[in-house]
Scaffold this active site. Structure first.
Site, PDB file in Angstrom:
ATOM      1  N   HIS A  54      81.971 -19.077  -7.129  1.00  0.00           N
ATOM      2  CA  HIS A  54      82.522 -17.752  -7.398  1.00  0.00           C
ATOM      3  C   HIS A  54      84.002 -17.762  -7.036  1.00  0.00           C
ATOM      4  CE1 HIS A  54      82.483 -17.201  -3.068  1.00  0.00           C
ATOM      5  NE2 HIS A  54      81.187 -17.469  -3.040  1.00  0.00           N
TER       6      HIS A  54
HETATM    7  P1  TYD Z   1      77.666 -15.718  -0.942  1.00  0.00           P
HETATM    8  O1  TYD Z   1      79.076 -15.514  -0.524  1.00  0.00           O
HETATM    9  O2  TYD Z   1      77.265 -15.225  -2.303  1.00  0.00           O
HETATM   10  O3  TYD Z   1      77.307 -17.235  -0.761  1.00  0.00           O
HETATM   11  P2  TYD Z   1      77.215 -18.368  -1.872  1.00  0.00           P
HETATM   12  O4  TYD Z   1      78.305 -18.091  -2.829  1.00  0.00           O
HETATM   13  O5  TYD Z   1      77.366 -19.647  -1.126  1.00  0.00           O
HETATM   14  O6  TYD Z   1      75.864 -18.216  -2.478  1.00  0.00           O
HETATM   15  O7  TYD Z   1      76.733 -15.038   0.144  1.00  0.00           O
HETATM   16  C1  TYD Z   1      75.331 -15.191   0.127  1.00  0.00           C
HETATM   17  C2  TYD Z   1      74.697 -13.896   0.585  1.00  0.00           C
HETATM   18  O8  TYD Z   1      75.123 -13.589   1.902  1.00  0.00           O
HETATM   19  C3  TYD Z   1      75.040 -12.718  -0.288  1.00  0.00           C
HETATM   20  O9  TYD Z   1      73.865 -11.979  -0.547  1.00  0.00           O
HETATM   21  C4  TYD Z   1      75.954 -11.864   0.547  1.00  0.00           C
HETATM   22  C5  TYD Z   1      75.680 -12.280   1.951  1.00  0.00           C
HETATM   23  N1  TYD Z   1      76.900 -12.307   2.767  1.00  0.00           N
HETATM   24  C6  TYD Z   1      77.151 -11.276   3.642  1.00  0.00           C
HETATM   25  O10 TYD Z   1      76.354 -10.326   3.793  1.00  0.00           O
HETATM   26  N2  TYD Z   1      78.296 -11.311   4.413  1.00  0.00           N
HETATM   27  C7  TYD Z   1      79.199 -12.325   4.303  1.00  0.00           C
HETATM   28  O11 TYD Z   1      80.241 -12.338   5.002  1.00  0.00           O
HETATM   29  C8  TYD Z   1      78.942 -13.369   3.349  1.00  0.00           C
HETATM   30  C9  TYD Z   1      79.924 -14.509   3.159  1.00  0.00           C
HETATM   31  C10 TYD Z   1      77.791 -13.322   2.605  1.00  0.00           C
END
Ligand code: TYD
Length: 136
Positions: A54
């Site tokens: 992303h």
């Molecule tokens: P995400 O940033 O989408 O991770 P990746 O891109 O590696 O899959 O985050 C995964 C999940 O964690 C998403 O549902 C949102 C949650 N999250 C939070 O609640 N707080 C945060 O600071 C982060 C980074 C993620």
């Protein structure tokens, strides 16, 4: 400190070498060019898994391999570059608007991320085609 806020770059952090064990640190606006609003970390990544995939509209990040190693792949819409992180005193500054994912996590690796904004789902660009269109 970074020489250009808009360009991803590896930043070397201070190292206080000591026979009792070494110490490194970072300060907002000093070693990294933003105020830290949030930190998070990624751990227990199963072999072969990827994280990320992303871009952020606003959030800037600084990524450190506190333990072990992994690769961060950055795509600015024009070129793709891979950065291998494997030392706790180097970090990768990633400005907003860069598509990124992380892969090749070693066993027991620990990714530590300092971020410039609180978590907001609407700051994410999760559609690669939309990202590319925005860049063209
Ligand atoms: P995400 O940033 O989408 O991770 P990746 O891109 O590696 O899959 O985050 C995964 C999940 O964690 C998403 O549902 C949102 C949650 N999250 C939070 O609640 N707080 C945060 O600071 C982060 C980074 C993620």
């Amino acid at each position: 400190m970074v020489d250009n806020f808009n360009t991803p770059q590896i930043i070397k952090l201070p190292q206080i070498l000591d026979e009792r064990g070494n110490l490194s640190f970072l300060e907002e606006y000093n070693h990294i060019p933003f105020k830290i609003e949030r930190v998070y970390w990624i751990y227990d990544v199963p072999g072969g898994e990827e994280r990320g995939g992303h871009a952020y509209k606003e959030n800037r990040e600084f990524i450190i391999a506190l333990s072990g190693s992994f690769d961060v792949i950055l795509d600015n819409g024009k070129e793709i570059k891979s950065y291998s992180l494997n030392r706790s005193y180097y970090g990768l500054y990633v400005p907003e608007g860069i598509w990124r994912h992380m892969e090749n996590f070693s066993t027991n690796s620990l990714a530590f991320i300092a971020a410039s904004t609180a978590y907001q789902e609407d700051d994410y660009i999760r559609d690669y085609e939309a990202f590319k269109q925005n860049k063209s």
